[in-house]
Design a protein around this motif. Structure first.
Motif, PDB file in Angstrom:
ATOM      1  N   ARG A 105      66.093  41.393  51.439  1.00 21.68           N
ATOM      2  CA  ARG A 105      64.493  41.370  50.152  1.00 21.68           C
ATOM      3  C   ARG A 105      63.458  41.529  51.397  1.00 21.68           C
ATOM      4  O   ARG A 105      63.465  42.519  52.193  1.00 21.68           O
ATOM      5  N   THR A 106      62.077  42.504  50.145  1.00 19.82           N
ATOM      6  CA  THR A 106      62.046  43.810  50.597  1.00 19.82           C
ATOM      7  C   THR A 106      60.092  43.252  50.656  1.00 19.82           C
ATOM      8  O   THR A 106      59.973  42.494  49.986  1.00 19.82           O
ATOM      9  N   LEU A 107      59.063  43.540  51.211  1.00 19.02           N
ATOM     10  CA  LEU A 107      57.996  43.362  51.657  1.00 19.02           C
ATOM     11  C   LEU A 107      57.811  44.762  52.259  1.00 19.02           C
ATOM     12  O   LEU A 107      57.299  45.598  53.252  1.00 19.02           O
ATOM     13  N   TRP A 108      56.769  45.161  51.440  1.00 24.48           N
ATOM     14  CA  TRP A 108      55.404  46.194  51.206  1.00 24.48           C
ATOM     15  C   TRP A 108      53.495  45.858  51.846  1.00 24.48           C
ATOM     16  O   TRP A 108      53.448  44.751  51.129  1.00 24.48           O
ATOM     17  N   VAL A 109      53.262  45.563  52.667  1.00 25.08           N
ATOM     18  CA  VAL A 109      52.160  45.617  53.277  1.00 25.08           C
ATOM     19  C   VAL A 109      51.000  46.166  53.317  1.00 25.08           C
ATOM     20  O   VAL A 109      51.402  47.337  53.803  1.00 25.08           O
ATOM     21  N   ASP A 110      50.189  46.613  52.228  1.00 27.29           N
ATOM     22  CA  ASP A 110      49.168  47.784  52.615  1.00 27.29           C
ATOM     23  C   ASP A 110      48.243  47.835  53.557  1.00 27.29           C
ATOM     24  O   ASP A 110      48.388  46.916  53.572  1.00 27.29           O
ATOM     25  N   SER A 111      48.758  49.380  53.767  1.00 25.02           N
ATOM     26  CA  SER A 111      47.771  49.557  54.064  1.00 25.02           C
ATOM     27  C   SER A 111      45.908  48.666  54.015  1.00 25.02           C
ATOM     28  O   SER A 111      45.174  48.777  53.608  1.00 25.02           O
ATOM     29  N   ILE A 112      45.772  48.841  56.143  1.00 25.71           N
ATOM     30  CA  ILE A 112      44.624  48.676  56.048  1.00 25.71           C
ATOM     31  C   ILE A 112      42.892  49.259  55.441  1.00 25.71           C
ATOM     32  O   ILE A 112      42.138  48.828  55.329  1.00 25.71           O
ATOM     33  N   ALA A 113      43.584  49.850  55.194  1.00 28.37           N
ATOM     34  CA  ALA A 113      42.510  51.603  55.447  1.00 28.37           C
ATOM     35  C   ALA A 113      42.038  51.274  53.899  1.00 28.37           C
ATOM     36  O   ALA A 113      41.157  52.497  53.301  1.00 28.37           O
ATOM     37  N   ASN A 114      43.341  50.769  53.043  1.00 33.02           N
ATOM     38  CA  ASN A 114      42.358  50.707  51.405  1.00 33.02           C
ATOM     39  C   ASN A 114      41.390  49.376  51.501  1.00 33.02           C
ATOM     40  O   ASN A 114      42.427  48.312  50.738  1.00 33.02           O
ATOM     41  N   SER A 115      40.181  49.347  51.679  1.00 35.21           N
ATOM     42  CA  SER A 115      40.161  48.102  52.132  1.00 35.21           C
ATOM     43  C   SER A 115      39.072  47.735  49.881  1.00 35.21           C
ATOM     44  O   SER A 115      38.522  47.077  49.942  1.00 35.21           O
ATOM     45  N   GLU A 116      39.318  49.276  49.256  1.00 35.04           N
ATOM     46  CA  GLU A 116      38.438  49.406  47.669  1.00 35.04           C
ATOM     47  C   GLU A 116      39.464  48.410  46.877  1.00 35.04           C
ATOM     48  O   GLU A 116      39.200  47.953  45.567  1.00 35.04           O
ATOM     49  N   ARG A 117      40.893  49.169  47.456  1.00 33.65           N
ATOM     50  CA  ARG A 117      41.900  48.507  46.234  1.00 33.65           C
ATOM     51  C   ARG A 117      42.992  49.196  46.620  1.00 33.65           C
ATOM     52  O   ARG A 117      43.351  50.063  47.653  1.00 33.65           O
ATOM     53  N   MET A 118      44.147  48.741  46.369  1.00 33.23           N
ATOM     54  CA  MET A 118      45.253  48.515  46.632  1.00 33.23           C
ATOM     55  C   MET A 118      45.851  50.482  46.469  1.00 33.23           C
ATOM     56  O   MET A 118      45.697  50.959  45.276  1.00 33.23           O
ATOM     57  N   SER A 119      46.534  50.493  47.372  1.00 28.11           N
ATOM     58  CA  SER A 119      46.959  52.564  47.314  1.00 28.11           C
ATOM     59  C   SER A 119      47.927  52.398  46.343  1.00 28.11           C
ATOM     60  O   SER A 119      47.922  51.567  45.411  1.00 28.11           O
ATOM     61  N   THR A 120      47.879  53.316  45.574  1.00 30.34           N
ATOM     62  CA  THR A 120      48.569  54.378  44.829  1.00 30.34           C
ATOM     63  C   THR A 120      50.509  53.692  45.166  1.00 30.34           C
ATOM     64  O   THR A 120      50.746  53.598  44.021  1.00 30.34           O
ATOM     65  N   SER A 121      50.445  54.503  46.053  1.00 27.48           N
ATOM     66  CA  SER A 121      52.179  53.795  46.355  1.00 27.48           C
ATOM     67  C   SER A 121      52.024  52.321  46.646  1.00 27.48           C
ATOM     68  O   SER A 121      53.284  51.394  46.424  1.00 27.48           O
ATOM     69  N   GLU A 138      39.849  40.404  49.193  1.00 29.53           N
ATOM     70  CA  GLU A 138      39.496  41.335  47.694  1.00 29.53           C
ATOM     71  C   GLU A 138      39.519  42.280  46.395  1.00 29.53           C
ATOM     72  O   GLU A 138      40.326  41.929  45.777  1.00 29.53           O
ATOM     73  N   VAL A 139      40.323  42.632  47.614  1.00 27.96           N
ATOM     74  CA  VAL A 139      41.869  43.344  46.910  1.00 27.96           C
ATOM     75  C   VAL A 139      42.663  43.220  45.843  1.00 27.96           C
ATOM     76  O   VAL A 139      43.469  42.809  45.467  1.00 27.96           O
ATOM     77  N   ALA A 140      43.406  41.655  47.343  1.00 27.97           N
ATOM     78  CA  ALA A 140      44.335  40.847  46.496  1.00 27.97           C
ATOM     79  C   ALA A 140      44.515  40.029  45.416  1.00 27.97           C
ATOM     80  O   ALA A 140      45.347  39.744  44.717  1.00 27.97           O
ATOM     81  N   ALA A 141      43.034  39.566  45.614  1.00 31.23           N
ATOM     82  CA  ALA A 141      42.572  39.324  44.087  1.00 31.23           C
ATOM     83  C   ALA A 141      42.952  39.331  43.023  1.00 31.23           C
ATOM     84  O   ALA A 141      42.689  39.700  42.168  1.00 31.23           O
ATOM     85  N   ARG A 142      41.945  40.727  43.382  1.00 28.57           N
ATOM     86  CA  ARG A 142      42.093  41.867  42.052  1.00 28.57           C
ATOM     87  C   ARG A 142      43.144  42.700  41.889  1.00 28.57           C
ATOM     88  O   ARG A 142      42.816  43.012  41.002  1.00 28.57           O
ATOM     89  N   GLU A 143      43.780  42.449  42.652  1.00 25.16           N
ATOM     90  CA  GLU A 143      45.188  43.373  42.592  1.00 25.16           C
ATOM     91  C   GLU A 143      46.203  42.747  42.180  1.00 25.16           C
ATOM     92  O   GLU A 143      47.224  42.682  41.420  1.00 25.16           O
ATOM     93  N   GLY A 144      46.131  41.241  41.907  1.00 24.64           N
ATOM     94  CA  GLY A 144      47.740  40.178  41.745  1.00 24.64           C
ATOM     95  C   GLY A 144      48.305  40.030  42.707  1.00 24.64           C
ATOM     96  O   GLY A 144      49.804  39.757  42.414  1.00 24.64           O
ATOM     97  N   VAL A 145      47.536  40.403  43.767  1.00 23.00           N
ATOM     98  CA  VAL A 145      48.832  40.101  45.573  1.00 23.00           C
ATOM     99  C   VAL A 145      48.136  39.293  46.449  1.00 23.00           C
ATOM    100  O   VAL A 145      46.995  38.720  46.199  1.00 23.00           O
ATOM    101  N   GLU A 146      49.268  38.718  47.385  1.00 26.59           N
ATOM    102  CA  GLU A 146      49.085  38.237  48.277  1.00 26.59           C
ATOM    103  C   GLU A 146      48.255  39.354  49.316  1.00 26.59           C
ATOM    104  O   GLU A 146      48.366  39.479  49.723  1.00 26.59           O
ATOM    105  N   CYS A 147      47.142  37.590  49.940  1.00 25.18           N
ATOM    106  CA  CYS A 147      46.345  38.506  51.582  1.00 25.18           C
ATOM    107  C   CYS A 147      46.805  36.805  52.708  1.00 25.18           C
ATOM    108  O   CYS A 147      46.850  36.298  52.179  1.00 25.18           O
ATOM    109  N   TRP A 148      47.741  38.209  53.827  1.00 27.35           N
ATOM    110  CA  TRP A 148      48.272  37.107  54.545  1.00 27.35           C
ATOM    111  C   TRP A 148      47.225  37.471  55.834  1.00 27.35           C
ATOM    112  O   TRP A 148      47.535  36.918  56.917  1.00 27.35           O
ATOM    113  N   GLY A 149      46.020  38.043  55.691  1.00 26.21           N
ATOM    114  CA  GLY A 149      45.099  38.901  56.384  1.00 26.21           C
ATOM    115  C   GLY A 149      45.437  39.986  57.439  1.00 26.21           C
ATOM    116  O   GLY A 149      46.270  41.237  56.867  1.00 26.21           O
ATOM    117  N   ALA A 150      44.966  40.663  58.256  1.00 27.32           N
ATOM    118  CA  ALA A 150      45.062  41.406  58.218  1.00 27.32           C
ATOM    119  C   ALA A 150      45.460  42.164  59.910  1.00 27.32           C
ATOM    120  O   ALA A 150      46.078  41.352  60.408  1.00 27.32           O
TER     121      ALA A 150
END
Length: 152
Positions: A105-121, A138-150
């Motif tokens: 099972r795999t989980l990618w947690v996008d970096s907190i540094a990406n506050s405007e949009r999801m990283s390319t990776s 805001e990024v989660a909603a725009r990108e269609g992913v979940e936000c579990w907090g920082a």
């Protein structure tokens, strides 16, 4: 005899990615966790755990992913993780893809540094990982992913 803990492979490149992964460590307590990063010196931060070093790779040089992929296969065959968690960056995509093919099972947690949009990776990981989360609502909603907090 107590049951064996499931294996987890926790991955991050250096710098902020590694710091964020270390902040997730309390969530790994019920797992037998091994770590992967790019610097020998990080091993002392996870003393008592298995630790693997991989080379860096860049999306601007696709050939650089070949050595990472070979190392990923070797590590995945040795560890046989039930789950893989990463806070990125690009070289960790090889583990997400190959680990998923091997049944983890795999989980990618996008970096907190990406506050405007999801990283390319992170956008690539959306196609590869079982689950991708952003640390920004805001990024989660725009990108269609979940936000579990920082994490930070």
């Amino acid at each position: 005899m107590s049951p064996r803990k499931p294996r987890l492979l926790a991955l991050a490149s250096g710098g902020g990615h590694w710091v964020q992964l270390q902040r997730l460590r309390p969530a790994f307590e019920s797992f037998d966790t091994a770590y992967v990063s790019m610097f020998d010196s990080y091993a002392e931060q996870v003393a008592g755990s298995r630790y693997y070093v991989i080379p860096d790779a860049s999306r601007f040089d696709l050939k650089s992913f070949l050595p990472v992929a070979f190392k990923a296969v070797a590590i995945l065959l040795k560890e046989r993780p039930r789950a893989i968690v990463t806070t990125g960056s690009a070289p960790m995509l090889a583990f997400i893809l190959l680990g998923r093919l091997m049944g983890a099972r795999t989980l990618w947690v996008d970096s907190i540094a990406n506050s405007e949009r999801m990283s390319t990776s992170g956008r690539l990981a959306r196609k590869l990982a079982h689950r991708v989360v952003s640390q920004w609502p805001e990024v989660a909603a725009r990108e269609g992913v979940e936000c579990w907090g920082a994490v930070v």
